[in-house]
Design a protein around this motif. Structure first.
Motif, PDB file in Angstrom:
ATOM      1  N   THR A 241      52.978  10.234 -53.296  1.00  0.00           N
ATOM      2  CA  THR A 241      54.120   9.381 -53.643  1.00  0.00           C
ATOM      3  C   THR A 241      54.486   8.506 -52.461  1.00  0.00           C
ATOM      4  O   THR A 241      54.737   7.303 -52.600  1.00  0.00           O
ATOM      5  N   LEU A 242      54.522   9.104 -51.272  1.00  0.00           N
ATOM      6  CA  LEU A 242      54.845   8.347 -50.066  1.00  0.00           C
ATOM      7  C   LEU A 242      53.807   7.267 -49.789  1.00  0.00           C
ATOM      8  O   LEU A 242      54.127   6.199 -49.266  1.00  0.00           O
ATOM      9  N   MET A 243      52.549   7.553 -50.160  1.00  0.00           N
ATOM     10  CA  MET A 243      51.482   6.610 -49.876  1.00  0.00           C
ATOM     11  C   MET A 243      51.516   5.378 -50.787  1.00  0.00           C
ATOM     12  O   MET A 243      50.759   4.432 -50.596  1.00  0.00           O
ATOM     13  N   LYS A 244      52.400   5.366 -51.788  1.00  0.00           N
ATOM     14  CA  LYS A 244      52.542   4.181 -52.629  1.00  0.00           C
ATOM     15  C   LYS A 244      53.315   3.076 -51.913  1.00  0.00           C
ATOM     16  O   LYS A 244      53.300   1.925 -52.336  1.00  0.00           O
ATOM     17  N   VAL A 245      53.986   3.449 -50.824  1.00  0.00           N
ATOM     18  CA  VAL A 245      54.748   2.480 -50.035  1.00  0.00           C
ATOM     19  C   VAL A 245      53.788   1.653 -49.183  1.00  0.00           C
ATOM     20  O   VAL A 245      52.912   2.206 -48.502  1.00  0.00           O
ATOM     21  N   THR A 246      53.946   0.332 -49.222  1.00  0.00           N
ATOM     22  CA  THR A 246      53.035  -0.582 -48.514  1.00  0.00           C
ATOM     23  C   THR A 246      52.925  -0.263 -47.027  1.00  0.00           C
ATOM     24  O   THR A 246      51.832  -0.211 -46.459  1.00  0.00           O
ATOM     25  N   GLY A 247      54.068  -0.027 -46.387  1.00  0.00           N
ATOM     26  CA  GLY A 247      54.061   0.247 -44.952  1.00  0.00           C
ATOM     27  C   GLY A 247      53.295   1.509 -44.601  1.00  0.00           C
ATOM     28  O   GLY A 247      52.599   1.559 -43.585  1.00  0.00           O
ATOM     29  N   ASN A 248      53.396   2.535 -45.456  1.00  0.00           N
ATOM     30  CA  ASN A 248      52.674   3.786 -45.213  1.00  0.00           C
ATOM     31  C   ASN A 248      51.169   3.596 -45.381  1.00  0.00           C
ATOM     32  O   ASN A 248      50.372   4.192 -44.656  1.00  0.00           O
ATOM     33  N   GLN A 249      50.785   2.775 -46.350  1.00  0.00           N
ATOM     34  CA  GLN A 249      49.365   2.473 -46.550  1.00  0.00           C
ATOM     35  C   GLN A 249      48.802   1.767 -45.319  1.00  0.00           C
ATOM     36  O   GLN A 249      47.698   2.090 -44.847  1.00  0.00           O
ATOM     37  N   LYS A 250      49.564   0.810 -44.802  1.00  0.00           N
ATOM     38  CA  LYS A 250      49.122   0.099 -43.598  1.00  0.00           C
ATOM     39  C   LYS A 250      49.006   1.057 -42.410  1.00  0.00           C
ATOM     40  O   LYS A 250      48.049   0.998 -41.647  1.00  0.00           O
ATOM     41  N   ALA A 251      50.010   1.927 -42.262  1.00  0.00           N
ATOM     42  CA  ALA A 251      50.012   2.873 -41.145  1.00  0.00           C
ATOM     43  C   ALA A 251      48.789   3.780 -41.205  1.00  0.00           C
ATOM     44  O   ALA A 251      48.127   4.014 -40.180  1.00  0.00           O
ATOM     45  N   LEU A 252      48.475   4.291 -42.400  1.00  0.00           N
ATOM     46  CA  LEU A 252      47.324   5.179 -42.539  1.00  0.00           C
ATOM     47  C   LEU A 252      46.024   4.425 -42.256  1.00  0.00           C
ATOM     48  O   LEU A 252      45.117   4.954 -41.601  1.00  0.00           O
ATOM     49  N   GLY A 253      45.933   3.196 -42.720  1.00  0.00           N
ATOM     50  CA  GLY A 253      44.749   2.377 -42.452  1.00  0.00           C
ATOM     51  C   GLY A 253      44.555   2.131 -40.967  1.00  0.00           C
ATOM     52  O   GLY A 253      43.440   2.261 -40.433  1.00  0.00           O
ATOM     53  N   ILE A 254      45.637   1.782 -40.279  1.00  0.00           N
ATOM     54  CA  ILE A 254      45.573   1.537 -38.831  1.00  0.00           C
ATOM     55  C   ILE A 254      45.166   2.811 -38.094  1.00  0.00           C
ATOM     56  O   ILE A 254      44.289   2.803 -37.218  1.00  0.00           O
ATOM     57  N   GLY A 376      52.032   8.530 -33.561  1.00  0.00           N
ATOM     58  CA  GLY A 376      53.391   9.038 -33.400  1.00  0.00           C
ATOM     59  C   GLY A 376      54.451   7.996 -33.687  1.00  0.00           C
ATOM     60  O   GLY A 376      55.585   8.336 -34.036  1.00  0.00           O
ATOM     61  N   GLU A 377      54.099   6.724 -33.566  1.00  0.00           N
ATOM     62  CA  GLU A 377      55.072   5.649 -33.763  1.00  0.00           C
ATOM     63  C   GLU A 377      55.093   5.070 -35.175  1.00  0.00           C
ATOM     64  O   GLU A 377      56.152   4.690 -35.674  1.00  0.00           O
ATOM     65  N   ILE A 378      53.934   4.946 -35.819  1.00  0.00           N
ATOM     66  CA  ILE A 378      53.867   4.130 -37.035  1.00  0.00           C
ATOM     67  C   ILE A 378      54.123   4.897 -38.325  1.00  0.00           C
ATOM     68  O   ILE A 378      54.290   4.279 -39.380  1.00  0.00           O
ATOM     69  N   PHE A 379      54.166   6.235 -38.265  1.00  0.00           N
ATOM     70  CA  PHE A 379      54.441   7.000 -39.481  1.00  0.00           C
ATOM     71  C   PHE A 379      55.897   7.454 -39.528  1.00  0.00           C
ATOM     72  O   PHE A 379      56.434   7.899 -38.508  1.00  0.00           O
ATOM     73  N   THR A 381      58.967  10.048 -40.310  1.00  0.00           N
ATOM     74  CA  THR A 381      59.012  11.479 -40.015  1.00  0.00           C
ATOM     75  C   THR A 381      58.512  12.331 -41.175  1.00  0.00           C
ATOM     76  O   THR A 381      57.764  13.294 -40.979  1.00  0.00           O
ATOM     77  N   ASN A 382      58.905  11.969 -42.412  1.00  0.00           N
ATOM     78  CA  ASN A 382      58.550  12.811 -43.561  1.00  0.00           C
ATOM     79  C   ASN A 382      57.096  12.655 -43.999  1.00  0.00           C
ATOM     80  O   ASN A 382      56.663  13.294 -44.946  1.00  0.00           O
ATOM     81  N   LEU A 383      56.325  11.814 -43.314  1.00  0.00           N
ATOM     82  CA  LEU A 383      54.906  11.628 -43.634  1.00  0.00           C
ATOM     83  C   LEU A 383      54.004  12.056 -42.484  1.00  0.00           C
ATOM     84  O   LEU A 383      52.809  12.245 -42.651  1.00  0.00           O
ATOM     85  N   LYS A 384      54.615  12.238 -41.304  1.00  0.00           N
ATOM     86  CA  LYS A 384      53.835  12.398 -40.075  1.00  0.00           C
ATOM     87  C   LYS A 384      52.892  13.604 -40.102  1.00  0.00           C
ATOM     88  O   LYS A 384      51.734  13.505 -39.687  1.00  0.00           O
ATOM     89  N   ALA A 385      53.366  14.756 -40.594  1.00  0.00           N
ATOM     90  CA  ALA A 385      52.545  15.969 -40.558  1.00  0.00           C
ATOM     91  C   ALA A 385      51.301  15.824 -41.422  1.00  0.00           C
ATOM     92  O   ALA A 385      50.174  16.072 -40.967  1.00  0.00           O
ATOM     93  N   ASN A 386      51.480  15.399 -42.690  1.00  0.00           N
ATOM     94  CA  ASN A 386      50.333  15.240 -43.592  1.00  0.00           C
ATOM     95  C   ASN A 386      49.384  14.151 -43.100  1.00  0.00           C
ATOM     96  O   ASN A 386      48.157  14.307 -43.142  1.00  0.00           O
ATOM     97  N   ALA A 387      49.959  13.051 -42.641  1.00  0.00           N
ATOM     98  CA  ALA A 387      49.138  11.933 -42.166  1.00  0.00           C
ATOM     99  C   ALA A 387      48.325  12.336 -40.938  1.00  0.00           C
ATOM    100  O   ALA A 387      47.144  11.995 -40.822  1.00  0.00           O
ATOM    101  N   SER A 388      48.953  13.083 -40.028  1.00  0.00           N
ATOM    102  CA  SER A 388      48.251  13.511 -38.816  1.00  0.00           C
ATOM    103  C   SER A 388      47.068  14.403 -39.153  1.00  0.00           C
ATOM    104  O   SER A 388      46.018  14.323 -38.516  1.00  0.00           O
ATOM    105  N   SER A 389      47.224  15.260 -40.168  1.00  0.00           N
ATOM    106  CA  SER A 389      46.121  16.140 -40.576  1.00  0.00           C
ATOM    107  C   SER A 389      44.946  15.328 -41.102  1.00  0.00           C
ATOM    108  O   SER A 389      43.790  15.587 -40.769  1.00  0.00           O
ATOM    109  N   ILE A 390      45.254  14.320 -41.932  1.00  0.00           N
ATOM    110  CA  ILE A 390      44.199  13.474 -42.493  1.00  0.00           C
ATOM    111  C   ILE A 390      43.511  12.673 -41.389  1.00  0.00           C
ATOM    112  O   ILE A 390      42.278  12.585 -41.335  1.00  0.00           O
TER     113      ILE A 390
END
Length: 464
Positions: A241-254, A376-379, A381-390
């Motif tokens: 659900t969080l990954m539907k947000v444009t900014g989160n998609q960009k952060a994960l891509g970067i 640590g900067e671009i994600f 807080t509520n996405l950081k743990a899952n994103a860091s694992s990926i």
């Protein structure tokens, strides 16, 4: 809350113990540098082929890919402290398996366990440090990672050439054993204790980490932690659900690109195969001595990242590093091309050592630590743990690809082609960072999120 250096003595003591964990990880990564040439020698006690050697070096990353994906569950179920102890125990088991190996398949199994345990330890250490630190000590505690990793690398580079196969393992296994013996006495993270409803234990833990501060001061900080955690729970949604947000998609891509770029800069090839690379170069210096030189410079340069980031942010150092690494690997490739085509390179046989030293200086100050800082900067807080694992799983997956196929490409096309691939990768990285990575220097975390989501940012007159 006022806190002087004396009040942080427990944090500094913790930093020393934590450094043992990072150094244990460094030993795993660089163990193959002195070990593979010995196993591939004609008089080896367990003769292996070059192809088998590439699997021994790279298969660790398969275990490393699994580690981050399971770390979240383990950290929640066991806690930060016991997850770290479990990781160290698994690391000890992996060294025992490697010591008792009677065939190459057992070596593969030991290296897979090594990869899983190092990834698990790395993820748990990052979280543990973040949760026990105060604002003043966080930078110092976080900066221990690169330096401590370099200690582990150098232990293998300096001890490996002079110790037998099993004695090198005995020395290496001492680090995780010492880590457990010391770390087991440290308190659990106060954040985890609060999450489990153990408020009294969390206050006791926080007081210890803050140098036995008065109870009322600890209770005030606990209230802040509880408030932060409550806000995170309120905002908690599924990862997708969080990954539907444009900014989160960009952060994960970067983040994923920077992790891939980190590995395609060639770092694990340098660390895992350094003695073999110098052996192929025909340099007059012993390959083991060349590895020692590279390791020493890595140790020296590991402290440069913090001041560079403070002055220039993340983007500018990464751009400059991309250019420098491109040149260094191009020159390295050119040297091996001349060597392969029969040119006399005896007068310039110092080039591999110089290029490797320049590369390790550049990498240790930039592409080593900075991608993790960007994450640590671009994600949010509520996405950081899952994103860091990926992102960590992507990092280890890329590590496997690079380390496994380095020897194959070098065998079929020449080692020069491998270095030119790294060089081209850094050119791609330069343009990616230039065009797509935001310059976050002087921006608040909220400003960064607004920029990624293409919201208008109010000018900050205090930005430097």
């Amino acid at each position: 809350m006022e806190n002087d250096g004396g009040h942080r003595r427990h944090l500094y003591f913790t930093a020393i113990i934590v450094s043992l964990g990072y150094s244990s990880v460094g030993c795993v990564f660089s163990w193959t540098s002195p070990t593979l040439p010995r196993l591939m020698a004609k008089d080896s006690w367990l003769p292996i082929t070059e192809e088998q050697g590439s699997w021994i070096a790279s298969i660790m990353a398969i275990g490393g890919t699994i580690g981050p994906l399971l770390s979240g569950k383990l950290l929640d179920c066991l806690g930060r402290k016991w997850t770290l102890i479990l990781a160290a125990l698994l690391l000890i088991i992996s060294w025992i398996v490697l010591a008792l190996a009677s065939c190459v398949e057992i070596l593969y199994g030991g290296r897979i366990i090594s990869g899983f345990s190092t990834a698990l330890m790395f993820m748990a250490l990052i979280l543990y440090i973040a949760e026990i630190s105060d604002e003043v000590s966080r930078g110092m505690l976080s900066s221990t990672s690169e330096f401590s990793l370099a200690i582990g690398f150098n232990l293998q580079y300096f001890a490996g050439p002079y110790l037998s196969y099993k004695m090198l393992i005995v020395v290496s296994v001492c680090l995780p054993i010492l880590f457990i013996l010391l770390f087991i006495w440290l308190p659990e993270s106060p954040h985890y204790l609060i999450a489990k409803g153990k408020k009294e234990e969390s206050i006791k833990s926080l007081r210890w980490f803050r140098g036995n501060i008065p109870r009322d001061c600890a209770e005030k900080e606990i209230v802040i932690i509880e408030s932060t955690m409550y806000e995170m729970i309120k905002k908690k949604e599924s990862f997708w659900t969080l990954m539907k947000v444009t900014g989160n998609q960009k952060a994960l891509g970067i983040a994923c690109f920077l992790m891939a770029a980190q590995q395609f800069s060639g770092i694990n090839v340098i660390q895992l195969y350094s003695e073999m690379i110098f052996m192929y170069s025909g340099t007059k210096l012993k390959p083991a001595y060349c590895s020692m030189i590279v390791g020493t410079f890595q140790l020296i340069s590991s402290g440069l990242a913090a001041p560079l980031t403070k002055k220039f942010g993340f983007k500018t150092p990464l751009l400059i590093a991309s250019i420098l690494i491109t040149i260094e690997h191009f020159v390295m490739g050119l040297f091996f091309y001349l060597l392969k085509t029969g040119r006399d390179v005896s007068s310039i046989d110092w080039i591999p050592v110089v290029c490797m030293v320049l590369y390790i200086l550049t990498y240790s100050a930039t592409y080593g630590p900075l991608p993790w800082g960007v994450i640590g900067e671009i994600f949010p807080t509520n996405l950081k743990a899952n994103a860091s694992s990926i992102v960590a799983a992507i990092n280890f997956s890329t590590t496997f690809l690079v380390t496994k196929f380095f020897t194959n490409i070098s065998e079929y096309f020449g080692i020069s082609v491998s270095f030119w691939i790294f060089s081209v990768s850094m050119i791609v990285s330069f343009f990616f960072v230039l065009i797509l990575q935001p310059n976050t220097k002087g921006m608040s975390l909220q400003d960064i999120q607004d920029k990624l989501n293409e919201k208008r940012i109010k000018p900050n007159i205090n930005q430097s």
